[in-house]
Write an enzyme that holds these catalytic residues in place. Sequence first.
Site, short mmCIF file in Angstrom:
data_model
loop_
_atom_site.label_atom_id
_atom_site.label_comp_id
_atom_site.label_asym_id
_atom_site.label_seq_id
_atom_site.Cartn_x
_atom_site.Cartn_y
_atom_site.Cartn_z
N LYS A 1 0.84 -1.19 0.00
CA LYS A 1 0.00 0.00 0.00
C LYS A 1 0.88 1.26 0.00
CE LYS A 1 -3.85 -2.23 2.54
NZ LYS A 1 -4.71 -2.11 3.75
N TYR A 20 -12.42 -2.36 -2.57
CA TYR A 20 -12.95 -2.35 -1.20
C TYR A 20 -14.47 -2.27 -1.17
CZ TYR A 20 -8.34 -2.06 1.00
OH TYR A 20 -7.07 -2.33 1.45
N PHE A 52 -15.23 4.37 8.01
CA PHE A 52 -13.88 4.72 7.57
C PHE A 52 -13.70 4.57 6.06
CE2 PHE A 52 -14.04 0.29 8.95
CZ PHE A 52 -13.55 -0.38 7.84
N ARG A 89 -1.24 -14.61 4.53
CA ARG A 89 -1.96 -13.91 5.61
C ARG A 89 -1.23 -14.08 6.94
NH1 ARG A 89 -6.42 -10.31 4.70
NH2 ARG A 89 -7.04 -10.74 6.83
N THR A 104 -5.42 -7.61 10.74
CA THR A 104 -5.81 -6.34 10.11
C THR A 104 -5.45 -5.13 10.96
OG1 THR A 104 -7.69 -7.50 9.10
CG2 THR A 104 -7.78 -5.09 9.13
N ARG A 119 2.48 -6.41 9.42
CA ARG A 119 1.61 -5.34 9.94
C ARG A 119 1.95 -5.00 11.39
NH1 ARG A 119 -4.19 -7.33 7.42
NH2 ARG A 119 -4.06 -6.19 5.44
N ASN A 138 -1.86 -0.31 7.38
CA ASN A 138 -1.21 -1.58 7.72
C ASN A 138 -0.32 -2.11 6.60
OD1 ASN A 138 -3.29 -2.26 6.05
ND2 ASN A 138 -4.48 -3.35 7.60
N HIS A 151 -1.81 -5.34 1.67
CA HIS A 151 -3.07 -6.04 1.50
C HIS A 151 -2.74 -7.47 1.10
CE1 HIS A 151 -7.05 -7.20 0.09
NE2 HIS A 151 -6.42 -7.75 -0.94
N GLU A 181 -9.96 -10.17 -6.92
CA GLU A 181 -8.93 -9.13 -6.80
C GLU A 181 -7.86 -9.26 -7.89
OE1 GLU A 181 -9.49 -8.88 -1.94
OE2 GLU A 181 -7.60 -9.62 -2.76
N1 UDP Z 1 -9.70 -1.09 7.92
C1 UDP Z 1 -9.68 -0.07 8.83
N2 UDP Z 1 -10.45 -0.20 9.97
C2 UDP Z 1 -11.22 -1.30 10.22
C3 UDP Z 1 -11.21 -2.35 9.26
C4 UDP Z 1 -10.45 -2.20 8.12
O1 UDP Z 1 -8.99 0.94 8.65
O2 UDP Z 1 -11.87 -1.36 11.26
C5 UDP Z 1 -8.88 -0.94 6.68
C6 UDP Z 1 -7.50 -1.61 6.81
O3 UDP Z 1 -6.55 -0.83 6.09
C7 UDP Z 1 -7.75 -2.96 6.15
C8 UDP Z 1 -8.72 -2.57 5.02
O4 UDP Z 1 -9.56 -1.56 5.61
O5 UDP Z 1 -6.55 -3.55 5.67
C9 UDP Z 1 -9.58 -3.71 4.51
O6 UDP Z 1 -10.30 -4.28 5.57
P1 UDP Z 1 -10.47 -5.87 5.70
O7 UDP Z 1 -11.49 -6.10 6.77
O8 UDP Z 1 -10.71 -6.47 4.36
O9 UDP Z 1 -9.04 -6.32 6.29
P2 UDP Z 1 -7.80 -7.07 5.61
O10 UDP Z 1 -8.36 -8.15 4.71
O11 UDP Z 1 -7.00 -6.02 4.85
O12 UDP Z 1 -7.01 -7.66 6.76
MG MG Z 2 -9.85 -8.08 3.26
#
Ligand code: UDP
Ligand code: MG
Length: 168
Positions: free
Chosen positions: A11, A51, A59, A92, A98, A109, A123, A126, A137
């Site tokens: 990112k 997204y 957010f 992952r 996350t 992260r 973080n 992705h 994706e």
């Molecule tokens: N995100 C955030 N606050 C939250 C949940 C998600 O800022 O409470 C952001 C964060 O950058 C995250 C992205 O939104 O990586 C996508 O969210 P997702 O739940 O898909 O998490 P990921 O798959 O990236 O772990």
């Molecule tokens: Mg995700």
Amino acid sequence: MALEQTLVLVKPDGLKKSLTGNILSRLSEAKLVIIGARVVNVSRELAETHYEHLQGRPFFEELIQYIMGDLHSTHRVAAFVYQGEDAIQKIRDIVGDTNPENANPVSIRGAYGRITTSGVFENVVHASSSSEDAEKEIKLWFGPDEIVEDIYPSREVMRSEVRMREWV
Ligand code: UDP
Ligand code: MG
């Protein structure tokens, strides 16, 4: 065990902090192969489609600005497709939770993420979280000719009226 593909994005905060090499080194521990790589200028349409499952969350708008690079004045994301056995979970695990505060401190992260004052998780990376998400994706960020393996069905088309640039 299944042969899988997964999308990884470095990112804009990861690029701004010069973490690409470091992130790729960490991900190499998973012993997967990279079958696609590109640096992308992220449009709003691409960001919102990537997204779309988070549309309506408080957010969301800031997340879109984050992934487009508006918060880091670097309008770029580095995108990679990894392939291998259980690629999705292996990546992952190395990427971490996350929320960077909950993430294992030795995960990417956990080591490099932060939470902004407005609460968005910056973080750094992705990573796809299921094979359905990975397919959606990867097809969003890459065309069939940008990946060195035939991973999903594709077809050849002839196009005559396509506007594109070439070197002069
Ligand atoms: N995100 C955030 N606050 C939250 C949940 C998600 O800022 O409470 C952001 C964060 O950058 C995250 C992205 O939104 O990586 C996508 O969210 P997702 O739940 O898909 O998490 P990921 O798959 O990236 O772990
Ligand atoms: Mg995700």
